[in-house]
Design a protein around this motif. Structure first.
Motif, short mmCIF file in Angstrom:
data_model
loop_
_atom_site.label_atom_id
_atom_site.label_comp_id
_atom_site.label_asym_id
_atom_site.label_seq_id
_atom_site.Cartn_x
_atom_site.Cartn_y
_atom_site.Cartn_z
N PHE A 178 -4.96 0.47 9.05
CA PHE A 178 -4.92 1.93 9.22
C PHE A 178 -4.43 2.31 10.63
O PHE A 178 -3.96 3.44 10.82
CB PHE A 178 -6.30 2.54 8.95
CG PHE A 178 -6.73 2.47 7.50
CD1 PHE A 178 -5.81 2.61 6.46
CD2 PHE A 178 -8.07 2.29 7.17
CE1 PHE A 178 -6.20 2.55 5.12
CE2 PHE A 178 -8.48 2.23 5.83
CZ PHE A 178 -7.54 2.36 4.81
N SER A 179 -4.55 1.41 11.60
CA SER A 179 -4.05 1.73 12.94
C SER A 179 -2.52 1.70 12.95
O SER A 179 -1.88 2.37 13.75
CB SER A 179 -4.63 0.78 13.99
OG SER A 179 -4.08 -0.50 13.84
N GLY A 210 -4.15 11.91 4.46
CA GLY A 210 -4.39 12.61 3.19
C GLY A 210 -4.87 11.71 2.07
O GLY A 210 -5.19 12.19 0.99
N ILE A 211 -4.89 10.41 2.31
CA ILE A 211 -5.36 9.47 1.29
C ILE A 211 -6.84 9.18 1.54
O ILE A 211 -7.24 8.91 2.68
CB ILE A 211 -4.54 8.16 1.36
CG1 ILE A 211 -3.06 8.42 1.10
CG2 ILE A 211 -5.12 7.11 0.40
CD1 ILE A 211 -2.74 9.03 -0.25
N ILE A 259 -0.82 7.05 -5.86
CA ILE A 259 -2.20 6.67 -5.54
C ILE A 259 -2.73 7.58 -4.41
O ILE A 259 -2.04 7.83 -3.42
CB ILE A 259 -2.27 5.17 -5.13
CG1 ILE A 259 -2.29 4.29 -6.39
CG2 ILE A 259 -3.45 4.86 -4.22
CD1 ILE A 259 -3.54 4.44 -7.25
N THR A 260 -3.94 8.10 -4.61
CA THR A 260 -4.54 9.00 -3.62
C THR A 260 -5.80 8.41 -3.00
O THR A 260 -6.42 9.02 -2.13
CB THR A 260 -4.92 10.34 -4.28
OG1 THR A 260 -5.76 10.06 -5.41
CG2 THR A 260 -3.69 11.10 -4.74
N ASP A 261 -6.20 7.22 -3.48
CA ASP A 261 -7.44 6.59 -3.02
C ASP A 261 -7.21 5.10 -2.79
O ASP A 261 -6.72 4.41 -3.69
CB ASP A 261 -8.56 6.75 -4.08
CG ASP A 261 -8.93 8.22 -4.32
OD1 ASP A 261 -8.17 8.91 -5.03
OD2 ASP A 261 -9.97 8.65 -3.80
N MET A 280 0.84 -1.20 0.00
CA MET A 280 0.00 0.00 0.00
C MET A 280 0.88 1.25 0.00
O MET A 280 0.60 2.22 -0.71
CB MET A 280 -0.95 -0.02 1.21
CG MET A 280 -2.02 -1.10 1.10
SD MET A 280 -2.79 -1.52 2.69
CE MET A 280 -3.86 -0.13 2.98
N ARG A 281 1.96 1.21 0.77
CA ARG A 281 2.89 2.36 0.79
C ARG A 281 3.50 2.57 -0.60
O ARG A 281 3.62 3.72 -1.06
CB ARG A 281 4.01 2.12 1.81
CG ARG A 281 3.57 2.30 3.25
CD ARG A 281 4.79 2.39 4.18
NE ARG A 281 4.36 2.50 5.56
CZ ARG A 281 4.60 1.57 6.51
NH1 ARG A 281 5.27 0.46 6.21
NH2 ARG A 281 4.19 1.76 7.75
N SER A 282 3.86 1.48 -1.25
CA SER A 282 4.44 1.62 -2.61
C SER A 282 3.45 2.29 -3.56
O SER A 282 3.84 3.11 -4.39
CB SER A 282 4.81 0.26 -3.20
OG SER A 282 5.69 -0.41 -2.36
#
Ligand SMILES: *Cc1c(COP(=O)(O)O)cnc(C)c1O
Length: 221
Positions: free
Chosen positions: A60-61, A67-68, A45-47, A37-39
């Motif tokens: 997500f924790s 900002g995504i 990627i913004t979404d 996901m970080r890559s």
């Protein structure tokens, strides 16, 4: 790898969409690692899209991806609804009046798409096209609910004509119900197209592509 796959998808958007500037890629990160996901985010990627609340919140924790935009694209069980409203920016699968009311009465500013069963398959989720009119006329009266458009999935088939018919149906439904638009009820967005059929979806006017394996590779668990 992720970067290269995204380059191809972005070129396809320019090539196949009638309005490339309106198209956004939702990278569907269900069952994908935080590293991947970080890559994707590093590659622009913004979404991000997820289909299970708890799996998503676990990730997500650890990495909130500030900002995504977070998109919930799966079936939402009522006992998970509040967690979804508190932690996501978009809901692609609204299809019950009960949930619409709950969102309207909450403080959440979540943007909603109404899921429509465009494949005609009886085991698929979403409202049937002939149930849509009643539903939309009802929920457009719900102040506090922000509707932005429609979402649909084509059948999983090799038959391109059938896939195209499904996507064209979603677009024509959005056009048909544009007359109902209000300040908080719009038919602007069309969430359609996944890894195997996004090019057809682009040609038929998709504004959100939901692409998982075509960005991240095979899902890992
Ligand atoms: C998993 C999923 C996707 C992405 O599927 P891929 O084939 O991996 O691109 C898109 N939309 C929904 C609703 C999904 O559940």
């Amino acid at each position: 790898m992720i970067k290269d796959r995204l380059t191809v998808i972005r070129e396809d958007i320019k090539r196949f969409s009638p309005y490339p500037d309106r198209v956004r890629i939702v990278a569907v990160s269900k069952k994908q690692s935080i590293e991947k996901m970080r890559s994707a985010v590093e590659a622009g990627i913004t979404d991000l899209g997820e289909n299970r609340i708890q799996d998503a919140l676990d990730k997500f924790s650890v990495e909130p991806f500030e900002g995504i935009a977070r998109h919930f694209i799966g079936y939402l069980q009522s006992n998970k609804a509040n967690k979804c409203l508190q932690n996501f920016n978009w809901l692609h699968s609204l299809q019950t009046e009960k949930l619409a009311k709950l969102i309207a009465d909450s403080d959440s500013r979540i943007k909603c798409l109404i899921e429509v069963n465009i494949s005609g398959e009886t085991n698929k989720s979403g409202l049937l096209p002939d149930q849509l009119s009643t539903f939309l006329n009802k929920v457009r009266e719900f102040h506090g609910l922000e509707v932005c458009g429609l979402m649909g999935m084509a059948a999983f088939t090799e038959d391109e004509a059938e896939i195209r018919r499904s996507f064209a149906l979603l677009r024509s439904l959005a056009e048909e119900y544009k007359v109902l638009e209000t300040a908080h009820f719009k038919m602007d967005e069309l969430s359609m197209g996944m890894t195997h059929d996004y090019r057809i979806a682009l040609e038929e006017g998709a504004t959100f592509l939901r692409i998982g394996t075509g960005i991240f590779g095979p899902r890992s668990y």
